[in-house]
Design a protein around this motif. Structure first.
Motif, PDB file in Angstrom:
ATOM      1  N   LYS A 174      38.048  30.099  53.523  1.00 21.24           N
ATOM      2  CA  LYS A 174      37.393  29.969  54.827  1.00 21.24           C
ATOM      3  C   LYS A 174      35.958  29.481  54.642  1.00 21.24           C
TER       4      LYS A 174
ATOM      5  N   LEU B  82      43.965  31.282  52.083  1.00 25.93           N
ATOM      6  CA  LEU B  82      43.321  30.023  52.440  1.00 25.93           C
ATOM      7  C   LEU B  82      41.806  30.201  52.491  1.00 25.93           C
TER       8      LEU B  82
ATOM      9  N   ARG C 210      39.603  40.254  51.579  1.00 24.41           N
ATOM     10  CA  ARG C 210      39.658  38.886  52.117  1.00 24.41           C
ATOM     11  C   ARG C 210      38.889  37.924  51.209  1.00 24.41           C
TER      12      ARG C 210
ATOM     13  N   ARG D 286      40.876  37.322  47.865  1.00 26.40           N
ATOM     14  CA  ARG D 286      41.978  36.368  47.964  1.00 26.40           C
ATOM     15  C   ARG D 286      41.461  34.924  47.864  1.00 26.40           C
ATOM     16  N   GLN D 287      40.414  34.653  48.606  1.00 23.87           N
ATOM     17  CA  GLN D 287      39.874  33.293  48.611  1.00 23.87           C
ATOM     18  C   GLN D 287      39.268  32.929  47.264  1.00 23.87           C
TER      19      GLN D 287
ATOM     20  N   GLY E 119      47.673  39.150  53.258  1.00 25.08           N
ATOM     21  CA  GLY E 119      46.627  38.414  53.941  1.00 25.08           C
ATOM     22  C   GLY E 119      46.599  36.974  53.458  1.00 25.08           C
ATOM     23  N   SER E 120      45.816  36.156  54.111  1.00 24.49           N
ATOM     24  CA  SER E 120      45.745  34.727  53.806  1.00 24.49           C
ATOM     25  C   SER E 120      44.891  34.465  52.567  1.00 24.49           C
TER      26      SER E 120
END
Length: 449
Positions: free
Chosen positions: A236, A234, A95, A98-99, A231-232
């Motif tokens: 966070k 975007l 996670r 990705r960001q 997964g995202s």
């Protein structure tokens, strides 16, 4: 053996040393190969004449500043990944990855646009003369535009290293050095592009390496690959906040430390093109000496980060102290070799006797500071792995601005370039001592209790 950390097993002293060495060697080889790349770059540019060398040397410290800002952004995310991996939470690690791809791309684009905005004025701001300003501005512009490749290559490599995979990033960095030499030869000599060709060759080598590094991270890494794990992307708030907490002090440190290097260049510039060339070439030669320290520091960051994620406080301290001891030992030997072979190393970079003579003199001054420089480098790697970046950043900035630059401005008046390097050696020794003090007192790990 890294799995033993995550599983909470007890490691013997020999096992810990083996881990440090096994993670350090690939990174050291990659660091040295990168230095050899710059070494060969300078040798190629150096044979174009002292003005070409001075034009590259004039903006060199500013390109370091950009690299430091890129690295700070990368570490803000990769340290989080190391902690999650240490805790066996691979989904959270992905996670964050990705960001990080989105955030670091945006950051690198902003840095490249800043380079476009200032490239014409920068050589004059740094005290350069009109005869080298054009080549210096073009070189800086092209390196700045290639910064996006540098950022993504560094991010992917940092993520792989924090997962314990040192071999792939190291092998690809070595490959990048080979490509850089090949591309530089083509652009500088075959296409007769001079200094501009050196920047284009480096940028193209970074592009190829970035693509391969991202492939091994996103498609092949057992712990972090995103293929098959949707997964995202975007960003966070919690991830960015933690990245900012880790990376912002490092970014500020690189900004102000890089600015201090720029000020140092401004101090050297009035000493003439020979001094500028000798200063930049000697820095390149010295990097052969301290790159092993950075390799060991990267291993320390990985080991400390995963040990913290696994909740192993005593193991964290042990890895820290053993890594620092190893770094000091290796760089002491490198300092001795640099002192002995300084004439030969400088002669490779330049055929100009005056440049070689000044370079040898300042390298032999710097050789005495290498043990404590090692302490500063590896201690900082330990602190980064512990996400302890604010206090070390402040310590580095105070050391650089209050010790090095003050002494350099004072000593340069009477001792010229030699005075600048006496100030540098004094400051590096001071910084190593205060970092060792922080390491031994334990302020960096008390919050981990």
């Amino acid at each position: 053996m890294l799995a033993n950390i995550r599983e909470g097993r007890t490691l013997t002293t020999s096992e810990k040393l083996s881990l440090i060495v096994s993670l350090s060697i690939p990174s050291i080889l990659a660091q040295i190969s990168a230095t050899v790349m710059f070494f060969i770059d300078y040798a190629m540019v150096g044979h174009l004449g002292e003005k070409a060398t001075a034009s590259v040397g004039l903006v060199e410290t500013t390109t370091w500043l950009l690299g430091g800002l890129a690295s700070a952004a990368n570490m803000g995310f990769s340290v989080q990944v190391a902690h999650f991996i240490g805790a066996n939470d691979f989904e959270s690690a992905r996670r964050v990855l990705r960001q990080s791809l989105v955030c670091c791309f945006i950051w690198s684009f902003m840095l490249s646009m800043a380079c476009v905005a200032v490239h014409l004025h920068l050589p004059f701001w740094l005290g350069g003369t009109a005869d080298i300003a054009h080549d210096a501005s073009v070189y800086f512009l092209l390196i700045g535009l290639a910064g996006i490749f540098f950022q993504m290559e560094g991010l992917a490599g940092s993520m792989l290293k924090c997962s314990g995979n040192m071999r792939i990033p190291s092998a690809l960095n070595i490959m990048m050095c080979v490509l850089d030499v090949v591309f530089n030869y083509i652009f500088i000599y075959q296409l007769d592009m001079g200094v501009k060709g050196a920047a284009m060759g480096t940028g193209l080598a970074e592009l190829v390496t970035a693509l391969l590094m991202l492939y091994f991270l996103l498609c092949r890494s057992k712990m972090l690959r995103l293929v098959g794990h949707p997964g995202s992307f975007l960003p966070k708030a919690d991830t960015i906040k933690t990245a900012f907490k880790i990376g912002a002090p490092m970014g500020l440190q690189h900004l102000l430390m890089g600015s201090a290097q720029v000020v140092s260049t401004i101090i050297v510039a009035p000493l003439g093109t020979v001094a500028i060339a000798a200063n930049s070439m000697a820095i390149t030669v010295e990097s052969l000496c301290y790159m092993p320290g950075y390799g060991i520091a990267e291993a320390a960051t990985t080991l400390v980060g995963q040990s913290i994620g696994a909740g192993q406080r005593l193991l964290t301290r042990s890895f820290a102290r053993m890594s620092v001891g190893l770094g000091i030992g290796v760089m002491t030997v490198m300092g001795i070799l640099m002192w002995v072979f300084a004439p030969e190393l400088m002669s490779i970079l330049s055929p100009v006797d005056a440049i070689v003579q000044q370079g040898v003199e300042i390298l032999r001054i710097e050789a005495w500071a290498e043990p404590m420089f090692a302490a500063a480098i590896v201690c900082n790697g330990v602190f980064v792995g512990a996400a302890d970046t604010l206090i070390p950043a402040i310590m580095s900035l105070v050391s650089m601005w209050c010790v090095r630059l003050t002494l350099a401005a004072w000593l340069a008046r009477d001792y010229g370039l030699r005075g600048v390097w006496i100030a540098m050696a004094t400051e590096l020794t001071f910084r190593g001592l205060i970092f060792l003090t922080r390491l031994s007192k334990g302020g960096w790990y008390k919050k981990l209790v």
